[in-house]
Scaffold this active site. Structure first.
Site, mmCIF file in Angstrom:
data_model
loop_
_atom_site.group_PDB
_atom_site.id
_atom_site.type_symbol
_atom_site.label_atom_id
_atom_site.label_comp_id
_atom_site.label_asym_id
_atom_site.label_seq_id
_atom_site.Cartn_x
_atom_site.Cartn_y
_atom_site.Cartn_z
ATOM 1 N N THR A 1 -2.447 5.900 8.204
ATOM 2 C CA THR A 1 -1.034 6.435 7.612
ATOM 3 C C THR A 1 0.081 5.528 7.923
ATOM 4 O O THR A 1 0.086 4.499 8.758
ATOM 5 C CB THR A 1 -0.684 7.863 8.129
ATOM 6 O OG1 THR A 1 -0.691 7.481 9.726
ATOM 7 C CG2 THR A 1 -1.798 8.897 7.763
ATOM 8 N N ASP A 2 1.145 5.464 7.237
ATOM 9 C CA ASP A 2 2.272 4.938 7.567
ATOM 10 C C ASP A 2 3.256 5.508 8.552
ATOM 11 O O ASP A 2 2.616 6.565 9.032
ATOM 12 C CB ASP A 2 3.025 4.613 6.308
ATOM 13 C CG ASP A 2 3.687 5.730 5.598
ATOM 14 O OD1 ASP A 2 3.514 6.914 6.376
ATOM 15 O OD2 ASP A 2 3.919 5.663 4.360
ATOM 16 N N ALA A 3 4.456 5.031 8.945
ATOM 17 C CA ALA A 3 5.115 5.776 9.611
ATOM 18 C C ALA A 3 5.321 7.228 9.489
ATOM 19 O O ALA A 3 5.825 8.235 10.350
ATOM 20 C CB ALA A 3 6.673 5.182 10.063
#
Length: 133
Positions: free
Chosen positions: A14-16
């Site tokens: 995932t991203d942030a």
């Protein structure tokens, strides 16, 4: 005939914001194609010993909705076109709520890995592919 493979979304995917980074969908689909091949009785390491490899030639991917951290995704894989030295997979990544998240058409070519030139799909494997189309 469609093959289903489940993949859990890990934090590293995932991203942030906790949403799957788009390029990781390609990794998920690659894993599903590998597991599909394995389920058909073909291991890629055995193919490599015979200088046979499959390489992605083209990808058309549509992102419909995001997948999120810790979801268990279903990846549906099927062949929609089969030629002597290539095939096209249709793959759909489905959410736990049974919503399509990503869909893709992926053209894969069979190559001799020593010279990276196209070659015919081995007859045994081609027969197995033909059986599930």
């Amino acid at each position: 005939m469609s093959f289903e493979h489940k993949i859990r979304v890990y934090y590293e995917d995932t991203d942030a914001g906790g949403i799957v980074y788009y390029a990781n969908y390609l990794k998920f689909m690659e894993r599903a194609r590998t597991e599909w091949l394995r389920a058909m009785g073909t291991e890629q390491d055995i193919l490599l010993e015979h200088s046979v490899g499959f390489v992605v030639k083209r990808v058309e991917m549509d992102n419909h909705a995001p997948a999120r951290f810790n979801e268990l995704l279903s990846i549906q894989t099927e062949i929609v076109e089969l030629k002597r030295a290539s095939l096209v997979f249709k793959q759909i990544i489905i959410s736990p709520a049974n919503k399509p998240l990503v869909s893709a058409l992926i053209r894969v070519a069979c190559v001799n890995i020593l010279n990276m030139k196209p070659q015919a799909i081995p007859e045994k494997i081609l027969g197995e592919f033909s059986r599930v189309i």
